[in-house]
Design a protein around this motif. Sequence first.
Motif, PDB file in Angstrom:
ATOM      1  N   THR A 422       5.034   0.682   1.511  1.00  9.84           N
ATOM      2  CA  THR A 422       5.923  -0.441   1.878  1.00  9.84           C
ATOM      3  C   THR A 422       5.370  -1.957   3.118  1.00  9.84           C
ATOM      4  N   GLU A 423       4.569  -1.344   3.689  1.00 12.86           N
ATOM      5  CA  GLU A 423       2.936  -1.988   4.684  1.00 12.86           C
ATOM      6  C   GLU A 423       2.806  -2.560   3.410  1.00 12.86           C
ATOM      7  N   LEU A 424       2.312  -2.289   2.553  1.00 15.29           N
ATOM      8  CA  LEU A 424       0.941  -2.740   1.453  1.00 15.29           C
ATOM      9  C   LEU A 424       1.958  -3.445   0.069  1.00 15.29           C
ATOM     10  N   SER A 471      -4.866   0.171   5.833  1.00 15.18           N
ATOM     11  CA  SER A 471      -3.251   0.809   6.099  1.00 15.18           C
ATOM     12  C   SER A 471      -3.408   0.852   8.212  1.00 15.18           C
ATOM     13  N   THR A 472      -2.168   1.044   8.188  1.00 21.27           N
ATOM     14  CA  THR A 472      -2.549   0.457  10.109  1.00 21.27           C
ATOM     15  C   THR A 472      -1.592   1.815   9.833  1.00 21.27           C
ATOM     16  N   VAL A 473      -0.406   2.860   9.075  1.00 19.52           N
ATOM     17  CA  VAL A 473       0.199   3.078   9.525  1.00 19.52           C
ATOM     18  C   VAL A 473      -0.574   5.020   8.770  1.00 19.52           C
ATOM     19  N   GLU A 474       0.173   5.328   9.673  1.00 14.67           N
ATOM     20  CA  GLU A 474      -0.433   7.203  10.355  1.00 14.67           C
ATOM     21  C   GLU A 474       0.683   7.938   9.492  1.00 14.67           C
ATOM     22  N   ASN A 480      -2.225   9.081   3.832  1.00 13.11           N
ATOM     23  CA  ASN A 480      -3.308   7.701   3.348  1.00 13.11           C
ATOM     24  C   ASN A 480      -4.071   7.706   2.228  1.00 13.11           C
ATOM     25  N   ILE A 481      -4.054   6.066   2.075  1.00 16.89           N
ATOM     26  CA  ILE A 481      -4.562   4.981   1.441  1.00 16.89           C
ATOM     27  C   ILE A 481      -5.493   4.968   1.199  1.00 16.89           C
ATOM     28  N   GLY A 482      -6.649   4.844   0.060  1.00 20.30           N
ATOM     29  CA  GLY A 482      -7.899   3.941   0.491  1.00 20.30           C
ATOM     30  C   GLY A 482      -7.890   2.850   0.080  1.00 20.30           C
ATOM     31  N   LYS A 483      -8.617   2.066  -1.167  1.00 23.22           N
ATOM     32  CA  LYS A 483      -8.934   1.059  -1.340  1.00 23.22           C
ATOM     33  C   LYS A 483      -8.092   1.193  -2.676  1.00 23.22           C
ATOM     34  N   VAL A 484      -7.618  -0.229  -2.579  1.00 25.02           N
ATOM     35  CA  VAL A 484      -6.689  -1.365  -3.132  1.00 25.02           C
ATOM     36  C   VAL A 484      -7.392  -1.571  -4.341  1.00 25.02           C
ATOM     37  N   ARG A 485      -6.981  -1.478  -5.781  1.00 21.04           N
ATOM     38  CA  ARG A 485      -7.932  -2.475  -6.318  1.00 21.04           C
ATOM     39  C   ARG A 485      -6.815  -2.672  -7.830  1.00 21.04           C
ATOM     40  N   LEU A 486      -7.088  -4.533  -7.824  1.00 24.07           N
ATOM     41  CA  LEU A 486      -6.137  -5.440  -8.460  1.00 24.07           C
ATOM     42  C   LEU A 486      -6.129  -4.959 -10.254  1.00 24.07           C
ATOM     43  N   LEU A 487      -6.080  -4.689 -11.051  1.00 24.59           N
ATOM     44  CA  LEU A 487      -6.117  -4.505 -12.201  1.00 24.59           C
ATOM     45  C   LEU A 487      -6.172  -4.987 -12.937  1.00 24.59           C
TER      46      LEU A 487
END
Length: 509
Positions: A422-424, A471-474, A480-487
């Motif tokens: 949701t945050e992303l 992310s700031t969500v704990e 927890n999610i790491g790197k986000v890559r645009l395909l």
Amino acid sequence: MPTPNPPKPITTSAPGKVLLAGGYLILDRKYQGLVFGLDARIHVHVRTGTREEGLGEGMAVLVRSPQFVDAEWRYWCEREEEGGGEGKGGWVRVRQVDERKDRILTPPQSAPRNPFVETTLTYALTYLTHLSIPVLSTPLSITILADNDYYSQPPSSSSSPSPESKSQSSAFTTFPTPLPQAHKTGLGSSAALVTALTSSLLSFFLSLHNTPLLTTPTHTSLLHNLAQASHSAAQGKVGSGFDVAAAVYGSCLYRRFSPSILSPVSEAPTTTNSSSGGGGGASAEASGFGERIHLCVSDLSPSRKWDAEILQQAVQMPQSLRLLMCDVDCGSQTPGMVKKVLKWREENAAEAEVLWAALQRGTEELGETLRGLKAREDGVVGTGGVEGEGFEALRETLLTIRSLVREMSCKSGVPIEPPVQTELIDKCCKVEGVVGGVVPGAGGYDAVALLVRNDEEVVERLRGMLEGWKSTVEEGEGANIGKVRLLGVRQEVEGVRVEEDLKKYEGWF
């Protein structure tokens, strides 16, 4: 005996998919899913292979996936008769052999298997044999290639030609890992592989009868039915089939087929082999397998007629919009999530029915809004551009769908759109030109789909934001999610196709 005129080589490709709306609903025939095909494709090239001495009468098949380390599989295919005689009965037994091609690999000694390839060979060759096509007279060499976005790019991967093959096209990445260790991005690689391989095999052998495969709706339906049967058997369960439908037809509004249609062919026959690989008996499910495949694929069973609803024209995208996918470095266990959601639905039938109906309306409204934007853009209705009020309606529809998905997530206790996603998405929607987004398919932590203004400046702004995003969500361990890559993918209208321009494959085949 070899055929007088061996079939000509054939290359086909099938697209990936994203289920933009209708996750979980699509498992029930009462509801629909809005599916976009993606322009990331799996490519399959089939040609006549080298004739070799094998394990008796049969055909050798070599399958290669040269982008990966040690990605090579050898098979020996032979016909198994039924009823004690020759004729249209029977099926094609496909067995993996060692590199010497003189020993069947039994489970304790087997090299890594590729169940999707092996099962597709079994189903396609059995179907063709039942049509009296002489498939076992032609050895096969098969090459499989995947567009780059199907797999996360490791630091040591390269889209440039390898030193050993500088003539190879840079359209395909080489990976420094075996195929089972490659990290998928969730674009539907198995469905695209099964569809492209099935299409190539049918096209290759039907050319002996001057029968082009993809030129009529009837032929396309046969391909769809056979690919659905093969894919379900390979994955060990009958899914909704939306991924195979997208691979065959491209973007569509999809209503699943009745699962009972595939019951007679839900498992490929197995064999019991001796340790030397010289023989073995067919399993009980082999009885009548060829006939069952024929009845199912050709839709000849009066009690099990294909009833999937695939509406291609119902899904359209205006030129002013673009679909983007984000690969999130954190996976989800989809089967476990599905079981939990379905269990909640069963235990809370009345409440779930209201929620499912609301989500179905959201799916329908999303399709209607996109079609309306396309019609307005084409000048069919209204005047002027489609932005402003049109994009605002689309934005509100996406927000409504997300709200309902979060309600499903909360009530079922399943992280379909978890807070970190949701945050992303909310962060992405603040980028100028981003209309909205969803967690596609079954949801979870591994992907985000966005609808944005079709403008490279928007894409670059979004890419820049994602590069520095944290992310700031704990949410606790493993969440927890790491790197986000645009395909690099975007929506694709077209489904499976025969590739005519082969320049991009130079050095790979």
